[in-house]
Design an enzyme around this catalytic site. Structure first.
Site, short mmCIF file in Angstrom:
data_model
loop_
_atom_site.label_atom_id
_atom_site.label_comp_id
_atom_site.label_asym_id
_atom_site.label_seq_id
_atom_site.Cartn_x
_atom_site.Cartn_y
_atom_site.Cartn_z
N ALA A 56 0.80 -1.23 0.00
CA ALA A 56 0.00 0.00 0.00
C ALA A 56 0.84 1.29 0.00
CB ALA A 56 -0.96 -0.04 1.18
N ASP A 255 -3.64 -2.64 4.09
CA ASP A 255 -3.85 -1.88 2.87
C ASP A 255 -4.87 -0.77 3.09
OD1 ASP A 255 -3.04 -4.79 2.16
OD2 ASP A 255 -2.36 -3.48 0.54
N ASN A 265 -6.26 -6.49 4.78
CA ASN A 265 -4.87 -6.87 4.44
C ASN A 265 -4.95 -8.09 3.53
OD1 ASN A 265 -2.04 -6.30 4.79
ND2 ASN A 265 -1.89 -8.21 5.91
N LYS A 266 -3.80 -8.53 3.09
CA LYS A 266 -3.70 -9.64 2.14
C LYS A 266 -4.57 -10.82 2.56
CE LYS A 266 -1.95 -9.61 -0.96
NZ LYS A 266 -2.65 -9.27 -2.22
O1 MRU Z 1 -1.23 -7.18 -3.15
P1 MRU Z 1 -0.08 -6.51 -2.46
O2 MRU Z 1 1.20 -7.27 -2.52
O3 MRU Z 1 0.07 -5.07 -2.88
O4 MRU Z 1 -0.56 -6.49 -0.95
C1 MRU Z 1 0.22 -5.98 0.08
C2 MRU Z 1 -0.26 -6.46 1.38
O5 MRU Z 1 -1.38 -6.85 1.58
C3 MRU Z 1 0.69 -6.47 2.46
O6 MRU Z 1 0.32 -7.48 3.34
C4 MRU Z 1 0.85 -5.27 3.27
O7 MRU Z 1 0.60 -5.55 4.56
C5 MRU Z 1 0.11 -4.08 3.07
S1 MRU Z 1 1.24 -2.91 2.53
C6 MRU Z 1 2.44 -2.66 3.76
#
Ligand code: MRU
Length: 375
Positions: A56, A255, A265-266
């Site tokens: 993010a 995110d 988050n992911k």
């Molecule tokens: O799809 P991405 O790789 O952009 O997702 C990023 C994430 O979800 C990370 O886990 C992260 O925690 C967020 S950005 C520091």
């Protein structure tokens, strides 16, 4: 952060070429270290959408630099300020979940709202993008300092104060919220880098993070490059390790976090939070306030990105020195690919922000960020 012996940020302006930005093309890590130059708004949208850059905070800063590129492009094409506003709309369509993308573009646009001279606009936009990149680094450092205190306290409790620095802390993380997800230092991994610098013994359980394997590819790589012991585990292993007492702490990034502490988050983060809750293990999300959506209170209102099902159907990796894609399910099997999930605030022990640590609830967040709350 260091790659080999050299220090890198994840994104930087080419000082000799106006309108040119360099990034690390993360699609090739950990097997190839490739620097890509972005020279047009189309390059920028592609880099964000196809995840040459991701995470993010880094998505936000890339978008900010995208408007700097747009201003130079706009001048060359004889266009005016509208060109930059149109570019911002285009960049906003790349990825829907990370709040930082929208936050960064709006900040950039408001910095030029009173300006009409294109050279003045270019100058302002260039300085603003660099300031935002530097602020991201500063915020991540602060997140690191605040998060370090949590680790230090847990070490002391675990060892009951005796030779505490010799006790290994096992920290589980999901996806990549390290320096590769930001301009430098990272969010979830920043406290770990500081812990390591200050001599605490830590070991990281790295969720592989299917489908794109940001954990196995990026987190394992950056931790290893920077001397932090780590072990890659399959996404389904965390709960078992927690039951066996092999996890002391979970830290993830975010995110987008709502004003009342629900954390996007992911995909898979929610399951880790459930396991941590069931096993009485602290679960923290580390994020700069640029990831907080002050307009949304309910996590269900966060737009969740759905990506190409082929990211699930194929696995990408190194085979005989070539990077290849391998099909896993039957050729005809459909797949579903939600990129993020929501961890409800009740499962989150706390939020680690650049201003300090707060509980994942509206009052506690508002206490840290009174200036962000609409009166
Ligand atoms: O799809 P991405 O790789 O952009 O997702 C990023 C994430 O979800 C990370 O886990 C992260 O925690 C967020 S950005 C520091």
């Amino acid at each position: 952060m260091k790659v080999g012996k050299e220090y890198y940020r994840t994104i930087w302006k080419d000082e000799n070429k106006p309108g040119v930005i360099n990034i690390i093309d993360q699609r090739w890590l950990p097997h190839k270290f490739i620097i890509e130059t972005l020279k047009s708004v189309d390059d920028v949208t592609k880099a964000i959408q196809e995840m040459h850059v991701r995470g993010a905070p880094l998505i936000g800063i890339t978008a900010a630099y995208g408007l700097y590129i747009s201003s130079i492009e706009g001048k060359k094409k004889g266009f005016n300020k509208k060109y930059i506003f149109d570019s911002a709309e285009k960049i906003k369509l790349t990825r829907p979940t990370a709040k930082n993308l929208f936050w960064a573009l709006d900040e950039m646009l408001s910095s030029i709202s009173g300006l009409d001279n294109i050279d003045e606009i270019i100058h302002t936009i260039r300085i603003k993008a660099k300031d935002m990149a530097d602020k991201d680094v500063a915020d991540c450092k602060s997140i690191g300092e605040h998060g370090f205190k949590i680790i230090e306290k847990l070490v002391k409790n675990k060892s009951r104060g005796i030779e505490s620095y010799a006790t290994t802390m096992n920290i589980l993380t999901h996806c990549n919220a390290g320096w590769l997800a930001t301009v430098d230092y990272g969010t979830a991994l920043a406290p770990l880098y500081i812990a390591r610098e200050r001599g605490l013994k830590i070991h990281v359980w790295v969720d592989e993070t299917r489908p794109r394997n940001q954990g196995a590819k990026l987190t394992a790589w950056e931790l290893t490059e920077n001397g932090i012991p780590n072990t890659v585990i399959v996404d389904n292993a965390g709960g078992h390790l927690m039951q066996k007492g092999m996890v002391d702490l979970v830290i993830v990034g975010s995110d987008r976090t709502t004003a009342s502490g629900d954390v996007a988050n992911k995909i898979g983060t929610y399951l880790k939070a459930l396991s941590a809750y069931d096993n009485n293990i602290p679960f923290y999300a580390a994020l700069p306030s640029s990831s907080i959506d002050w307009e949304i209170e309910n996590g269900e209102d966060i737009p969740i990105e759905e990506r190409n099902p082929d990211e699930v159907r194929y696995v990408n990796g190194l085979y005989k020195n070539e990077i290849v894609n391998v099909l896993i399910p039957p050729e005809s099997s459909p797949a579903l690919n939600y990129a993020f999930d929501i961890t409800p605030a009740r499962l989150v022990t706390g939020l680690i922000t650049e201003r300090g640590i707060c509980k994942a609830n509206k009052d506690s967040i508002a206490e840290l960020f009174p200036d962000k709350i609409k009166k």
